[in-house]
Design a protein around this motif. Structure first.
Motif, mmCIF file in Angstrom:
data_model
loop_
_atom_site.group_PDB
_atom_site.id
_atom_site.type_symbol
_atom_site.label_atom_id
_atom_site.label_comp_id
_atom_site.label_asym_id
_atom_site.label_seq_id
_atom_site.Cartn_x
_atom_site.Cartn_y
_atom_site.Cartn_z
ATOM 1 N N LEU A 55 0.829 -1.204 0.000
ATOM 2 C CA LEU A 55 0.000 0.000 0.000
ATOM 3 C C LEU A 55 0.863 1.252 0.000
ATOM 4 O O LEU A 55 0.620 2.194 -0.764
ATOM 5 N N GLU A 56 1.885 1.265 0.859
ATOM 6 C CA GLU A 56 2.778 2.426 0.939
ATOM 7 C C GLU A 56 3.447 2.700 -0.395
ATOM 8 O O GLU A 56 3.491 3.848 -0.866
ATOM 9 N N LYS A 57 3.964 1.652 -1.050
ATOM 10 C CA LYS A 57 4.656 1.839 -2.322
ATOM 11 C C LYS A 57 3.677 2.254 -3.417
ATOM 12 O O LYS A 57 3.992 3.121 -4.248
ATOM 13 N N ALA A 58 2.484 1.638 -3.424
ATOM 14 C CA ALA A 58 1.488 1.998 -4.434
ATOM 15 C C ALA A 58 1.072 3.457 -4.298
ATOM 16 O O ALA A 58 0.974 4.190 -5.294
ATOM 17 N N GLU A 59 0.837 3.900 -3.062
ATOM 18 C CA GLU A 59 0.431 5.291 -2.852
ATOM 19 C C GLU A 59 1.527 6.255 -3.265
ATOM 20 O O GLU A 59 1.252 7.313 -3.858
ATOM 21 N N GLY A 60 2.780 5.897 -2.973
ATOM 22 C CA GLY A 60 3.887 6.756 -3.383
ATOM 23 C C GLY A 60 3.985 6.886 -4.892
ATOM 24 O O GLY A 60 4.278 7.971 -5.417
ATOM 25 N N LEU A 61 3.725 5.807 -5.597
ATOM 26 C CA LEU A 61 3.754 5.838 -7.064
ATOM 27 C C LEU A 61 2.577 6.639 -7.622
ATOM 28 O O LEU A 61 2.718 7.384 -8.598
ATOM 29 N N LEU A 62 1.408 6.490 -7.003
ATOM 30 C CA LEU A 62 0.228 7.217 -7.461
ATOM 31 C C LEU A 62 0.404 8.720 -7.321
ATOM 32 O O LEU A 62 -0.041 9.494 -8.184
ATOM 33 N N VAL A 63 1.040 9.142 -6.248
ATOM 34 C CA VAL A 63 1.304 10.576 -6.050
ATOM 35 C C VAL A 63 2.084 11.148 -7.233
ATOM 36 O O VAL A 63 1.900 12.305 -7.618
ATOM 37 N N CYS A 64 2.938 10.319 -7.819
ATOM 38 C CA CYS A 64 3.779 10.753 -8.934
ATOM 39 C C CYS A 64 3.123 10.526 -10.292
ATOM 40 O O CYS A 64 3.766 10.697 -11.330
ATOM 41 N N GLY A 65 1.870 10.109 -10.295
ATOM 42 C CA GLY A 65 1.148 9.963 -11.555
ATOM 43 C C GLY A 65 1.396 8.671 -12.294
ATOM 44 O O GLY A 65 1.061 8.565 -13.485
ATOM 45 N N ALA A 66 1.980 7.675 -11.630
ATOM 46 C CA ALA A 66 2.267 6.412 -12.294
ATOM 47 C C ALA A 66 0.992 5.613 -12.531
ATOM 48 O O ALA A 66 -0.009 5.766 -11.830
ATOM 49 N N ASP A 67 1.046 4.742 -13.532
ATOM 50 C CA ASP A 67 -0.017 3.783 -13.818
ATOM 51 C C ASP A 67 0.322 2.517 -13.035
ATOM 52 O O ASP A 67 1.171 1.735 -13.444
ATOM 53 N N VAL A 68 -0.318 2.346 -11.893
ATOM 54 C CA VAL A 68 0.093 1.323 -10.929
ATOM 55 C C VAL A 68 -0.713 0.037 -11.105
ATOM 56 O O VAL A 68 -1.945 0.063 -11.172
ATOM 57 N N HIS A 69 0.014 -1.082 -11.141
ATOM 58 C CA HIS A 69 -0.592 -2.409 -11.222
ATOM 59 C C HIS A 69 -0.140 -3.196 -10.000
ATOM 60 O O HIS A 69 1.051 -3.443 -9.816
ATOM 61 N N VAL A 70 -1.079 -3.558 -9.143
ATOM 62 C CA VAL A 70 -0.789 -4.353 -7.960
ATOM 63 C C VAL A 70 -1.167 -5.804 -8.239
ATOM 64 O O VAL A 70 -2.270 -6.080 -8.733
ATOM 65 N N VAL A 71 -0.236 -6.692 -7.928
ATOM 66 C CA VAL A 71 -0.480 -8.127 -8.092
ATOM 67 C C VAL A 71 -0.349 -8.791 -6.732
ATOM 68 O O VAL A 71 0.711 -8.718 -6.106
#
Length: 248
Positions: A55-71
């Motif tokens: 969750l922490e890593k996904a949120e950090g990536l989302l803040v930067c506008g990344a297209d995040v895929h969690v598996v």
């Protein structure tokens, strides 16, 4: 979460030595990292694992506008909600090699050593950025502690030696460099086009901005006092001086 790599514990890295003898971390402090700021806007990033670290890593990536895929077969409710809101994509299953396709980076935080090693090796084979959380030998980049205030970002790294120290430094730096620094950055950005179009050389532009930043009165002190007009007056005065020099 993955087990940390440290002496006396079961090995969690690609050396597979049985009981960790610390060989994978002894050179950590001697490694000089190339510090860069990545533009992740619209770039695909993979996060394997949906627990607190995922969750922490996904949120950090989302803040930067990344297209995040969690598996991950299971995720925290917060991750599931982000997926339901369309903020990220969640695949409710185990990692597959094809998950790396089209990704700029992969971050893994699973408790399965073989899976972590596999992700690292397959990402490395594709020359991707990869970070297996808390396992330094399974990383080709590390994630520093970050302070963000408006346009200002400060990264703090101890080369993995002490995250606790990095957190203390983050707290102290955040107290030192407040919102007034971010506002000054915005005000200076407003005159970048003027400087580039008016001042002919790099040194001219450098002198122009340094006279403002290091001006008298101090622009940071003015902003702390709520005197934004005073900062704008400094900028206008600097423009007039440099324009006169160029014309003369």
């Amino acid at each position: 979460m993955p087990a940390a790599a440290y002496a006396g514990k079961e090995c969690v890295c690609q050396f597979k030595v049985g009981i960790c003898d610390n060989r994978c971390t002894v050179d950590m402090l001697n490694t000089t990292h190339y510090i860069a700021c990545l533009n992740l806007k619209g770039r695909r990033a993979l996060v394997v694992g949906g627990g607190h670290l995922g969750l922490e890593k996904a949120e950090g990536l989302l803040v930067c506008g990344a297209d995040v895929h969690v598996v991950s077969p299971k995720v925290l409710p917060e991750v599931e909600q982000l997926a339901a809101d369309g903020e990220l994509t969640w695949s409710k299953r185990d990692y597959e090699t094809s998950d790396l396709d089209g990704c700029l980076m992969a971050i893994a935080c699973t408790d399965d050593t073989d899976t972590n090693i596999r992700i690292y090796e397959e990402a490395e084979a594709k020359a991707m950025l990869v970070n297996i959380v808390d396992v330094p030998p399974l990383c080709n980049f590390i994630l520093p502690a970050i302070i963000r205030t408006g346009a200002i970002s400060v990264a703090i790294s101890t080369r993995g030696a002490s995250p606790a120290l990095a957190k203390r430094m983050k707290r102290e730096i955040a107290e030192l460099f407040g919102t007034e620094y971010a506002r000054l950055a915005e005000l200076l950005n407003e005159v970048r086009s003027w400087a580039k179009g008016t001042l002919p050389t790099y040194n001219d532009r450098k002198d122009f901005f340094e006279q403002i930043v290091n001006g008298d009165p101090d622009p940071i002190a003015l902003l702390r006092a709520g005197d934004e007009d005073g900062v704008r007056a400094l900028i206008v005065a600097a423009q007039e001086r440099h324009a006169a020099l160029v014309a003369g």
